[in-house]
Scaffold this motif. Structure first.
Motif, PDB file in Angstrom:
ATOM      1  N   HIS A   1       0.840  -1.185   0.000  1.00  0.00           N
ATOM      2  CA  HIS A   1       0.000   0.000   0.000  1.00  0.00           C
ATOM      3  C   HIS A   1       0.879   1.241   0.000  1.00  0.00           C
ATOM      4  N   GLU A   2       0.273   2.397  -0.153  1.00  0.00           N
ATOM      5  CA  GLU A   2       0.998   3.666  -0.249  1.00  0.00           C
ATOM      6  C   GLU A   2       0.607   4.567   0.916  1.00  0.00           C
ATOM      7  N   PRO A   3       1.261   4.436   2.057  1.00  0.00           N
ATOM      8  CA  PRO A   3       0.893   5.280   3.200  1.00  0.00           C
ATOM      9  C   PRO A   3       1.343   6.723   2.983  1.00  0.00           C
ATOM     10  N   PRO A   4       0.560   7.699   3.461  1.00  0.00           N
ATOM     11  CA  PRO A   4       0.974   9.102   3.329  1.00  0.00           C
ATOM     12  C   PRO A   4       2.074   9.464   4.340  1.00  0.00           C
ATOM     13  N   ILE A   5       2.114   8.733   5.464  1.00  0.00           N
ATOM     14  CA  ILE A   5       3.117   8.960   6.499  1.00  0.00           C
ATOM     15  C   ILE A   5       3.698   7.613   6.912  1.00  0.00           C
ATOM     16  N   LEU A   6       5.019   7.588   7.089  1.00  0.00           N
ATOM     17  CA  LEU A   6       5.695   6.353   7.484  1.00  0.00           C
ATOM     18  C   LEU A   6       6.609   6.666   8.666  1.00  0.00           C
ATOM     19  N   PHE A   7       6.490   5.889   9.729  1.00  0.00           N
ATOM     20  CA  PHE A   7       7.349   6.034  10.901  1.00  0.00           C
ATOM     21  C   PHE A   7       8.330   4.873  10.925  1.00  0.00           C
ATOM     22  N   LEU A   8       9.625   5.174  10.968  1.00  0.00           N
ATOM     23  CA  LEU A   8      10.670   4.146  11.008  1.00  0.00           C
ATOM     24  C   LEU A   8      11.526   4.368  12.254  1.00  0.00           C
ATOM     25  N   ASP A   9      11.530   3.398  13.126  1.00  0.00           N
ATOM     26  CA  ASP A   9      12.284   3.496  14.371  1.00  0.00           C
ATOM     27  C   ASP A   9      13.609   2.760  14.198  1.00  0.00           C
ATOM     28  N   GLU A  10      14.678   3.518  14.042  1.00  0.00           N
ATOM     29  CA  GLU A  10      16.026   3.003  13.848  1.00  0.00           C
ATOM     30  C   GLU A  10      16.063   1.859  12.823  1.00  0.00           C
ATOM     31  N   PRO A  11      15.651   2.160  11.600  1.00  0.00           N
ATOM     32  CA  PRO A  11      15.529   1.097  10.588  1.00  0.00           C
ATOM     33  C   PRO A  11      16.856   0.454  10.186  1.00  0.00           C
TER      34      PRO A  11
END
Length: 161
Positions: A1-11
């Protein structure tokens, strides 16, 4: 899917250098398509990849700007890079020179922060020379984001001389 916001915690924590680079290429690609990407990282070199970053210390936001703006406007003091013999031993000498706020090893060199490069660098050179560390003349350098962060969180408590 195409999220408008993405949160990445220490990817990229625990990831090899090639995979780290791939992660950041993917993050930039998504941002280029209009996705807002929030990334947390303790790697200051990775923070350089961000268009805007917030520096947080003890749960408080201490700075918010682009990496370039943080280096230009939030750095307290000027950074000098010192090349000399036995930098680990020389560090203890540099830390107590009048005008040096803080000093740390950066690879085989020393980064020292001073209120005034022009006033403090001759003192550093002279002190290291007298103690036999064979220094090259200190060079004024652009601060790293780590330098900026340390400067922001130490404030006046790190000031000497």
């Amino acid at each position: 899917h195409e999220p408008p916001i993405l949160f990445l915690d220490e990817p990229t924590s625990g990831v090899d250098p090639v995979s780290r680079r791939r992660f950041w290429n993917l993050i930039h690609s998504m941002a280029g398509r209009g996705v807002t990407v929030f990334v947390t990282t303790h790697y200051m070199d990775e923070a350089e990849y961000c268009g805007r970053l917030g520096m947080i210390y003890r749960g408080k936001l201490v700075a918010l700007a682009s990496p370039d703006l943080l280096r230009r406007e939030k750095m307290r003091g000027e950074v000098m890079e010192i090349t000399c013999r036995d930098p680990a031993e020389a560090l203890e000498v540099v830390e107590v020179v009048n005008g040096v706020r803080e000093a740390a090893l950066f690879g085989a060199k020393i980064h020292a922060v001073a209120e005034s490069f022009s006033q403090t660098s001759p003192l550093v050179f002279e002190t290291l020379s007298q103690r036999g560390f064979s220094p090259l003349s200190p060079a004024r350098i652009s601060p790293s984001l780590e330098d900026v962060f340390v400067s922001l969180i130490t404030g006046d408590e790190g000031r000497r001389g």
